[in-house]
Design a protein around this motif. Sequence first.
Motif, PDB file in Angstrom:
ATOM      1  N   ASP A 247      46.117  -8.997 -28.274  1.00  0.00           N
ATOM      2  CA  ASP A 247      45.275  -9.657 -29.273  1.00  0.00           C
ATOM      3  C   ASP A 247      45.197 -11.129 -28.903  1.00  0.00           C
ATOM      4  O   ASP A 247      46.213 -11.810 -28.822  1.00  0.00           O
ATOM      5  CB  ASP A 247      45.865  -9.483 -30.678  1.00  0.00           C
ATOM      6  N   SER A 248      43.987 -11.616 -28.691  1.00  0.00           N
ATOM      7  CA  SER A 248      43.784 -12.978 -28.193  1.00  0.00           C
ATOM      8  C   SER A 248      43.691 -14.005 -29.319  1.00  0.00           C
ATOM      9  O   SER A 248      43.050 -15.052 -29.156  1.00  0.00           O
ATOM     10  CB  SER A 248      42.521 -13.052 -27.332  1.00  0.00           C
ATOM     11  N   ALA A 249      44.361 -13.733 -30.435  1.00  0.00           N
ATOM     12  CA  ALA A 249      44.373 -14.699 -31.541  1.00  0.00           C
ATOM     13  C   ALA A 249      44.819 -16.063 -31.027  1.00  0.00           C
ATOM     14  O   ALA A 249      45.787 -16.180 -30.284  1.00  0.00           O
ATOM     15  CB  ALA A 249      45.311 -14.218 -32.647  1.00  0.00           C
ATOM     16  N   ARG A 276      48.359 -11.249 -38.457  1.00  0.00           N
ATOM     17  CA  ARG A 276      47.432 -12.320 -38.124  1.00  0.00           C
ATOM     18  C   ARG A 276      46.444 -12.450 -39.275  1.00  0.00           C
ATOM     19  O   ARG A 276      46.423 -11.629 -40.191  1.00  0.00           O
ATOM     20  CB  ARG A 276      46.708 -12.089 -36.798  1.00  0.00           C
ATOM     21  N   TYR A 286      48.176  -5.560 -38.624  1.00  0.00           N
ATOM     22  CA  TYR A 286      47.368  -4.872 -37.620  1.00  0.00           C
ATOM     23  C   TYR A 286      48.264  -3.979 -36.774  1.00  0.00           C
ATOM     24  O   TYR A 286      49.436  -4.287 -36.530  1.00  0.00           O
ATOM     25  CB  TYR A 286      46.636  -5.867 -36.717  1.00  0.00           C
ATOM     26  N   ALA A 288      48.256  -1.760 -32.998  1.00  0.00           N
ATOM     27  CA  ALA A 288      47.572  -1.622 -31.710  1.00  0.00           C
ATOM     28  C   ALA A 288      48.273  -0.572 -30.861  1.00  0.00           C
ATOM     29  O   ALA A 288      49.499  -0.484 -30.856  1.00  0.00           O
ATOM     30  CB  ALA A 288      47.544  -2.967 -30.973  1.00  0.00           C
ATOM     31  N   LYS A 298      42.836  -0.842 -31.880  1.00  0.00           N
ATOM     32  CA  LYS A 298      43.394  -1.716 -32.910  1.00  0.00           C
ATOM     33  C   LYS A 298      42.849  -1.341 -34.277  1.00  0.00           C
ATOM     34  O   LYS A 298      41.672  -0.983 -34.404  1.00  0.00           O
ATOM     35  CB  LYS A 298      43.098  -3.183 -32.585  1.00  0.00           C
TER      36      LYS A 298
END
Length: 431
Positions: A247-249, A276, A286, A288, A298
């Motif tokens: 996850d590129s948060a 997140r 979340y 994944a 996800k």
Amino acid sequence: MSVTLSTVGEACADFNVLYCLLHHQGSLFAAWYDAAHRITVGCRRTGGQHWETFQPEGFWLPQRNRDAAITDYDSHNYLTMAIDSEGYLHLSGNMHVDPLIYFRSERPLDIHSLRVVRSMTGEREDRATYPLFFKDSQGRLLFRYRDGCSGNGDDIYNLYDTAQRRWSRLLETPLLDGEGQRNGYARPPVAGPDGWWHLIWMWRETPHCETNNNLSYARSRDLRHWETSSGTSLTLPISRAKGEIVDSAGIGEGLINMVQEIGFDTQRKPLLIYHRYDQSGHSQAYLARPDGAGGWQKQQLSQWDFRWDFKGPGSIPPDLVLQPPRVVEKNRLEVGWYTLWTGAGRWLLAEDSLNVTETLPAQAPLPEALSQPYQHLHPAAEVQLLAAQNSDYSPQSRYWLRWEALPICRDEPYPAKVAAGKLELVEVTTN
């Protein structure tokens, strides 16, 4: 289920920090801080009810102006123990960017012979934090710690040779590489039912927790050679650019290193659960799962309308907790959760879609009365419950430690004075 409580000893209650409880062949070993904040180790032998206690001698820490066997008010300074294959005790803790603090017994299973050992390998041991003992699939003892500081540090892995009573590096290089600009906040490697070790982490740019970013993943058969979820080899050390991002948060988007866990489905695939913010800025849970081709399935599990707005340096309270997903029946998974805003509960999930099919009340492992304060230390005191680990680090749920303490206060003294409290052993017997 019947529950028996007994007193282990007296523990400090003026700050919140984690202790340790190990079960080994019927004997129990515990480590905690007494009323004077001094490291205390206890043992209850097989078949006995009496606790022996011992306080190992430390060494002077000039930068802290205190002894290494005495802690201050830093909630990072938890204690961790291990018992190697020859029965020798290992103890570490009370470190937050400090010289390595490590004790080892001179005789098997003898707390009174614990002595300070000033180094493991002698390299990169001046700024240690987050000590962790665990064992590999061969039963060998390993030790992981961070060298450096939050926002600029590396995870180091050591391997213990029981015959020579000596530590050496498991890896010639750090596993994760912050490139001098950040550090990877990793959970302990998890041994999966698929024969792989699974590791998740997120990157942090500064000591401020809101700068967490980019949830990442890797797996390994032997803890030496690592690869992505699709089988692509990773060259160590793993940097943010080289690693697999789940996850590129970005910075400020709600990733928090306290809330990232690994579970497994019926097909033995890893399930990563984490916190997140959603597009509205609300806190959400979340899940994944790798698809085997480099992508991740996800799913948002929660529909919360609050925001856990954490910021700044220092320890923060666990206002939101997500438990590792687990299989409860064929094609059904369960995730337990707690938040300060909603209380506790659990979700049942369809395994194929990861959709929530039912929301149920929480299932507490211990009677509710044990989670309520009764020592009358201070109105703000909170109950701490810690399950024992078996000495091979397999699951264990018969023994627990229970104590009461003031809340986490960003590693500073809480604005109240309290006397020491009782450290209690909770013993559960299933009918």
